[in-house]
Design an enzyme around this catalytic site. Structure first.
Site, PDB file in Angstrom:
ATOM      1  N   SER A  92       0.835  -1.199   0.000  1.00 39.55           N
ATOM      2  CA  SER A  92       0.000   0.000   0.000  1.00 39.55           C
ATOM      3  C   SER A  92       0.871   1.250   0.000  1.00 39.55           C
ATOM      4  O   SER A  92       1.765   1.394   0.816  1.00 39.55           O
ATOM      5  CB  SER A  92      -0.923   0.017   1.227  1.00 39.55           C
ATOM      6  OG  SER A  92      -1.580   1.258   1.317  1.00 39.55           O
ATOM      7  N   SER A 152       0.137   3.992   1.009  1.00 44.65           N
ATOM      8  CA  SER A 152      -0.125   4.805   2.187  1.00 44.65           C
ATOM      9  C   SER A 152       0.286   4.084   3.460  1.00 44.65           C
ATOM     10  O   SER A 152      -0.103   4.467   4.555  1.00 44.65           O
ATOM     11  CB  SER A 152      -1.626   5.142   2.266  1.00 44.65           C
ATOM     12  OG  SER A 152      -2.400   3.961   2.344  1.00 44.65           O
ATOM     13  N   CYS A 153       1.083   3.006   3.344  1.00 43.26           N
ATOM     14  CA  CYS A 153       1.393   2.194   4.522  1.00 43.26           C
ATOM     15  C   CYS A 153       2.350   2.892   5.461  1.00 43.26           C
ATOM     16  O   CYS A 153       2.477   2.508   6.609  1.00 43.26           O
ATOM     17  CB  CYS A 153       1.955   0.843   4.101  1.00 43.26           C
ATOM     18  SG  CYS A 153       3.535   0.928   3.244  1.00 43.26           S
ATOM     19  N   GLY A 154       3.093   3.888   4.972  1.00 45.88           N
ATOM     20  CA  GLY A 154       3.944   4.652   5.858  1.00 45.88           C
ATOM     21  C   GLY A 154       5.322   4.073   6.089  1.00 45.88           C
ATOM     22  O   GLY A 154       6.119   4.652   6.818  1.00 45.88           O
TER      23      GLY A 154
END
Length: 279
Positions: free
Chosen positions: A118, A120-122
């Site tokens: 993802s 947006s998983c960071g």
């Protein structure tokens, strides 16, 4: 048969307002389940729900399992089956089950909804690259090469193959092409990741080794996730009509994938690699 588009009634607003109709892309959830052997008994776990355009659901499930590192090869999947729709229904059942070979270890506790792909998983770039590297099989350096003049003609060729896109304008496409610029296989979906998973999974009844002799064309941007999926599938050449992200470039460099972006209007940017012949 899966319904990929449907007609809706709209108000067409311009210099005047009038009633009209429009064709839109169908988007429905697909639940991917995994049947696996645990302690000598077969269990079925729900792995993921993805929003997709119905069609090629078996390919989508297989490509997803491979590109997410659940299986090391498509041959690890012994069977894939969609649930039958209800009688007289025009809609799919939206559930597909992939059965893994008994020798494949499936750790449901660590895998369920715990994918590293993802955007947006960071996680930081180094962690992402390391996570991908674990799942990429060793391969010889690709001998694939393509002439620059052939490369710039690919976007127009892709549009000719995008049958559903011509109806709605709302689908992404992933395509494989050969060194002569021939589009050999295309998959479309409302999700760019799904389109690529469908394309990869379409080799489930043949050999994924065929991919090494081909290039990948993306109708949109080249994100880290798409380069990751390409690397795991064994692709060494990726061209996108849109731009790449910084982490996509990092991964292309790490995996020696020739990466081309902004491929349009007879121009492109070459971000990494030497597999383009400048004629």
């Amino acid at each position: 048969m899966s319904v990929k588009s449907r007609t809706v009634q709209i108000r067409r607003v311009g210099s005047a307002v009038r009633s009209d109709s429009d064709i839109v892309t169908v988007e429905e959830p697909l639940e991917i389940r995994v049947a696996h052997t645990s302690n000598g008994t077969q269990e079925v776990d729900s792995l993921s729900v993805t929003m997709r355009t119905p069609g090629d659901d078996e390919d989508l499930a297989c490509g997803f399992l491979l590109s997410e590192g659940i299986v090391a090869d498509l041959s690890d999947i012994t069977c894939v089956q969609c649930e039958a729709p209800q009688e007289n229904s025009t809609e799919s059942a939206n559930v597909v089950t992939a059965t893994l070979a008994s020798s494949v270890f499936f750790d449901s506790e660590s895998l369920l909804r715990h994918f590293y792909t993802s955007s947006s998983c960071g996680v930081c770039g180094k962690v992402s690259l390391a996570a991908v590297d674990v799942h990429i099989r060793q391969r010889e350096r690709s001998k694939f090469r393509i002439a620059s003049s052939t490369l710039v003609a690919l976007p127009e060729s892709l549009r000719e193959h995008q049958s559903e896109f011509r109806k709605t304008g709302g689908l992404h496409a992933s395509a494989l092409f050969d060194a002569e610029g021939r589009i050999v296989r295309v998959r479309e979906d409302v999700g760019r990741h799904n389109a690529l998973d469908k394309l990869i999974g379409s080799f489930r009844n043949s050999s994924l080794d065929q991919i090494a002799s081909l290039g990948l064309l993306l109708s949109g941007r080249a994100s880290f996730e798409l380069i990751q999926k390409a690397a795991i599938a064994g692709l060494s050449f990726v061209a996108s009509i849109g731009p790449p992200s910084s982490l996509a470039i990092d991964l292309a460099q790490d995996q020696d994938i020739t990466l081309v972006g902004f491929l349009r209007n007879n121009e492109y940017n070459q971000y990494h690699g030497d597999r383009v012949i400048h004629d």
